[in-house]
Design a protein around this motif. Structure first.
Motif, PDB file in Angstrom:
ATOM      1  N   VAL A 101      34.054  37.622  31.575  1.00 31.56           N
ATOM      2  CA  VAL A 101      33.228  37.313  32.745  1.00 31.56           C
ATOM      3  C   VAL A 101      34.118  37.424  33.968  1.00 31.56           C
ATOM      4  O   VAL A 101      35.240  36.906  33.982  1.00 31.56           O
ATOM      5  N   ILE A 102      33.607  38.102  34.989  1.00 35.40           N
ATOM      6  CA  ILE A 102      34.298  38.190  36.279  1.00 35.40           C
ATOM      7  C   ILE A 102      33.375  37.560  37.315  1.00 35.40           C
ATOM      8  O   ILE A 102      32.230  37.985  37.484  1.00 35.40           O
ATOM      9  N   ASP A 103      33.877  36.515  37.975  1.00 34.47           N
ATOM     10  CA  ASP A 103      33.109  35.798  38.991  1.00 34.47           C
ATOM     11  C   ASP A 103      34.074  35.294  40.056  1.00 34.47           C
ATOM     12  O   ASP A 103      35.121  34.731  39.740  1.00 34.47           O
ATOM     13  N   GLU A 104      33.726  35.491  41.309  1.00 30.51           N
ATOM     14  CA  GLU A 104      34.556  35.052  42.438  1.00 30.51           C
ATOM     15  C   GLU A 104      36.005  35.530  42.293  1.00 30.51           C
ATOM     16  O   GLU A 104      36.952  34.772  42.460  1.00 30.51           O
ATOM     17  N   ARG A 105      36.171  36.783  41.925  1.00 30.75           N
ATOM     18  CA  ARG A 105      37.479  37.450  41.771  1.00 30.75           C
ATOM     19  C   ARG A 105      38.358  36.811  40.701  1.00 30.75           C
ATOM     20  O   ARG A 105      39.574  36.970  40.715  1.00 30.75           O
ATOM     21  N   HIS A 162      30.201  41.682  28.397  1.00 29.53           N
ATOM     22  CA  HIS A 162      30.837  41.700  29.709  1.00 29.53           C
ATOM     23  C   HIS A 162      29.812  41.314  30.759  1.00 29.53           C
ATOM     24  O   HIS A 162      28.665  41.733  30.686  1.00 29.53           O
ATOM     25  N   LEU A 163      30.243  40.501  31.717  1.00 36.05           N
ATOM     26  CA  LEU A 163      29.383  40.102  32.831  1.00 36.05           C
ATOM     27  C   LEU A 163      30.229  40.065  34.088  1.00 36.05           C
ATOM     28  O   LEU A 163      31.291  39.446  34.122  1.00 36.05           O
ATOM     29  N   GLU A 164      29.743  40.752  35.107  1.00 28.68           N
ATOM     30  CA  GLU A 164      30.381  40.681  36.433  1.00 28.68           C
ATOM     31  C   GLU A 164      29.330  40.203  37.416  1.00 28.68           C
ATOM     32  O   GLU A 164      28.248  40.777  37.498  1.00 28.68           O
ATOM     33  N   ILE A 165      29.678  39.168  38.168  1.00 29.55           N
ATOM     34  CA  ILE A 165      28.776  38.585  39.151  1.00 29.55           C
ATOM     35  C   ILE A 165      29.320  38.859  40.537  1.00 29.55           C
ATOM     36  O   ILE A 165      30.483  38.578  40.824  1.00 29.55           O
TER      37      ILE A 165
END
Length: 107
Positions: free
Chosen positions: A33-37, A103-106
């Motif tokens: 997970v990618i969130d807020e860099r 995979h999740l990118e926000i």
């Protein structure tokens, strides 16, 4: 008309209203997970990320649009809550692996 989402994605948004463990269980064991860099790898890290963000802010999340793009499920969700910049529309880019999220990118 309700938004039609793939089951793993719909399950993610349903679990998001519960707790970090419920969210983490929607992912593959080695998911990212990618969130807020920041990058979180694996279910433990994902559960911790979700628990921390849920503790820091109260919010509600409503998916408002979805499309498939380059092997990803792109969901736009409207978030409102007590976080800076509320309300906001965020883009969730999901990559699925069977019945789980790999995979999740926000953004």
């Amino acid at each position: 008309m309700p938004l039609k989402l793939p089951k793993p994605v719909a399950d993610y948004f349903a679990a998001d209203a519960k707790d970090g463990s419920a969210v983490a269980n929607r992912f593959t064991p080695d998911a990212v997970v990618i969130d807020e860099r920041q990058t979180y790898t694996g279910r433990k890290a994902i559960a911790r990320w979700k628990a921390e963000s849920s503790t820091k802010y109260e919010y509600s999340c409503e998916p408002i649009a979805a499309e498939e793009e380059g092997g990803k499920i792109i969901v736009t969700a409207h978030l409102t809550g007590n976080f800076p910049g509320s309300p906001v529309d965020l883009r969730y880019a999901f990559v699925l692996a069977g019945d789980a999220i790999a995979h999740l990118e926000i953004a």
